[in-house]
Motif scaffolding. Sequence first.
Motif, PDB file in Angstrom:
ATOM      1  N   VAL A   1       5.265   6.830  -0.375  1.00  0.00           N
ATOM      2  CA  VAL A   1       5.024   7.572   0.869  1.00  0.00           C
ATOM      3  C   VAL A   1       5.074   9.057   0.529  1.00  0.00           C
ATOM      4  O   VAL A   1       6.069   9.550   0.015  1.00  0.00           O
ATOM      5  N   GLN A   2       3.972   9.743   0.816  1.00  0.00           N
ATOM      6  CA  GLN A   2       3.905  11.176   0.493  1.00  0.00           C
ATOM      7  C   GLN A   2       3.625  11.977   1.749  1.00  0.00           C
ATOM      8  O   GLN A   2       3.012  11.485   2.704  1.00  0.00           O
ATOM      9  N   MET A   3       4.057  13.221   1.710  1.00  0.00           N
ATOM     10  CA  MET A   3       3.816  14.095   2.858  1.00  0.00           C
ATOM     11  C   MET A   3       3.340  15.455   2.364  1.00  0.00           C
ATOM     12  O   MET A   3       3.944  16.041   1.453  1.00  0.00           O
ATOM     13  N   GLU A   4       2.286  15.961   2.984  1.00  0.00           N
ATOM     14  CA  GLU A   4       1.838  17.325   2.690  1.00  0.00           C
ATOM     15  C   GLU A   4       2.574  18.259   3.635  1.00  0.00           C
ATOM     16  O   GLU A   4       2.523  18.104   4.855  1.00  0.00           O
ATOM     17  N   LEU A   5       3.291  19.214   3.052  1.00  0.00           N
ATOM     18  CA  LEU A   5       4.046  20.177   3.862  1.00  0.00           C
ATOM     19  C   LEU A   5       3.090  21.220   4.426  1.00  0.00           C
ATOM     20  O   LEU A   5       1.933  21.315   4.002  1.00  0.00           O
ATOM     21  N   LYS A   6       3.591  22.007   5.363  1.00  0.00           N
ATOM     22  CA  LYS A   6       2.719  22.998   6.005  1.00  0.00           C
ATOM     23  C   LYS A   6       2.107  23.952   4.995  1.00  0.00           C
ATOM     24  O   LYS A   6       0.977  24.387   5.136  1.00  0.00           O
ATOM     25  N   GLY A   7       2.871  24.285   3.928  1.00  0.00           N
ATOM     26  CA  GLY A   7       2.371  25.214   2.918  1.00  0.00           C
ATOM     27  C   GLY A   7       1.334  24.609   1.986  1.00  0.00           C
ATOM     28  O   GLY A   7       0.738  25.307   1.170  1.00  0.00           O
ATOM     29  N   GLY A   8       1.141  23.302   2.048  1.00  0.00           N
ATOM     30  CA  GLY A   8       0.124  22.665   1.217  1.00  0.00           C
ATOM     31  C   GLY A   8       0.683  21.839   0.067  1.00  0.00           C
ATOM     32  O   GLY A   8      -0.021  21.031  -0.526  1.00  0.00           O
TER      33      GLY A   8
ATOM     34  N   CYS B   1       0.857  -1.184   0.000  1.00  0.00           N
ATOM     35  CA  CYS B   1       0.000   0.000   0.000  1.00  0.00           C
ATOM     36  C   CYS B   1       0.896   1.238   0.000  1.00  0.00           C
ATOM     37  O   CYS B   1       2.118   1.125  -0.106  1.00  0.00           O
ATOM     38  N   GLY B   2       0.297   2.406   0.083  1.00  0.00           N
ATOM     39  CA  GLY B   2       1.047   3.650   0.190  1.00  0.00           C
ATOM     40  C   GLY B   2       0.656   4.381   1.460  1.00  0.00           C
ATOM     41  O   GLY B   2      -0.236   3.949   2.185  1.00  0.00           O
ATOM     42  N   ALA B   3       1.358   5.496   1.722  1.00  0.00           N
ATOM     43  CA  ALA B   3       1.036   6.275   2.920  1.00  0.00           C
ATOM     44  C   ALA B   3       1.006   7.746   2.562  1.00  0.00           C
ATOM     45  O   ALA B   3       1.787   8.213   1.722  1.00  0.00           O
ATOM     46  N   PHE B   4       0.095   8.456   3.200  1.00  0.00           N
ATOM     47  CA  PHE B   4       0.020   9.902   3.008  1.00  0.00           C
ATOM     48  C   PHE B   4      -0.009  10.526   4.399  1.00  0.00           C
ATOM     49  O   PHE B   4      -0.903  10.240   5.202  1.00  0.00           O
ATOM     50  N   ILE B   5       1.003  11.347   4.692  1.00  0.00           N
ATOM     51  CA  ILE B   5       1.063  11.949   6.030  1.00  0.00           C
ATOM     52  C   ILE B   5       1.097  13.470   5.920  1.00  0.00           C
ATOM     53  O   ILE B   5       1.431  14.014   4.854  1.00  0.00           O
ATOM     54  N   TYR B   6       0.774  14.121   7.017  1.00  0.00           N
ATOM     55  CA  TYR B   6       0.721  15.583   7.061  1.00  0.00           C
ATOM     56  C   TYR B   6       1.819  16.077   7.998  1.00  0.00           C
ATOM     57  O   TYR B   6       1.843  15.703   9.186  1.00  0.00           O
ATOM     58  N   ALA B   7       2.712  16.908   7.459  1.00  0.00           N
ATOM     59  CA  ALA B   7       3.831  17.410   8.268  1.00  0.00           C
ATOM     60  C   ALA B   7       3.318  18.057   9.556  1.00  0.00           C
ATOM     61  O   ALA B   7       3.887  17.854  10.630  1.00  0.00           O
TER      62      ALA B   7
END
Length: 347
Positions: A327-334, A257-263
Amino acid sequence: MFEDKQGGLTPITNLGEFSLIEKLTKDFPSFHTETLKGVGDDAAVIKLGEGKVQLISTDLLLEGIHFDLRYVPLRHLGYKAVAVNVSDICAMNGKPYGITVSIGISNRFTVEALEALYEGIRLACEKYRVELLGGDTSSSRQGLVISVSAYGEGAENTTTYRNGAKKHDLICVSGDLGAAYAGLLVLEREKAVFLKDPNMQPDLTTYGYAIGRQLKPEARTDVIGLLENLGVLPTSMMDISDGLASELHHICHQSKCGAFIYARNIPIDYLTSRIAGELEISPYTFALNGGEDYELVFTISLKDYEKLKGIEGLHIIGHITDEPGRVQMELKGGSVVDVEAQGWTHF
Ligand code: ADP
Ligand code: MG
């Protein structure tokens, strides 16, 4: 890339740690149906009967690679060697019950020094209620070698593997991340100052939390108890020894699977951010790639969200996706970035 062979032989630098382990262990036969899990998780899982399982994990610590005795007190080292193994038992949702300890020692060490090491080991045994079951002692040419194995118990239907995460599951972590690495960098910085001028005495008082996280990590046996009390069984779980990025890649790789996280949801202590600022490094680098926090990262199914929401010390940082290995991450700026993992790259 990396095809450079030496006279037809492959340097180990061509492979990452995990591909090397996979390559070396892939053709081993399995003889016993009781072995529910061999290589590939935080601990091996062996069926005992009546729904019980035994958990086995082992770790090797080498002087000069894993620790530097110029700033690591032997007592702390002994404690840490036990805690990191107990942590692997926790990662399987198990309870630790015993350890074996093997040491290689050069004649540089005194009896008193080794007693200090064992005092740390004993403190950890008391803290985690594990028994010293045995071990082995040998001389070494150079430096100190410590290998600890931990044994634990669990139940077949509540053991948490790396491969159980499903799309839409929530990704959670305990505690805060990056402090252990921040502590290591502070210790390294002070060591460099001290080596230049031995009269300089470092003032480490304001770095206490981070240094403590580096020198004396704890296994989160309490989180295992908390999850049990909440009635939450994670769909997958690991301890964070190599950094959140690496561990998420393991879960994604094994769970396909994959992962999406929020900084903004990654728990980072104020002191960790302060040290990151001083060193001009992003605190997210500490949290993602630092390692040695020995917190737990786990996934839960959406139905358990209400049980976990707002519980102090547990943080929901993202969710599982259906993009294998990504694996992806949304940075604070979006903006959204792909998160790579160290340890999956080359030696
Ligand atoms: P952890 O960080 O949780 O201690 P590792 O990354 O060290 O786990 O190891 C991953 C898996 O590979 C574990 O199942 C471990 O037992 C296994 N492993 C690591 N090194 C070896 C080896 N040299 N031979 C056989 N199995 C190994
Ligand atoms: Mg582990």
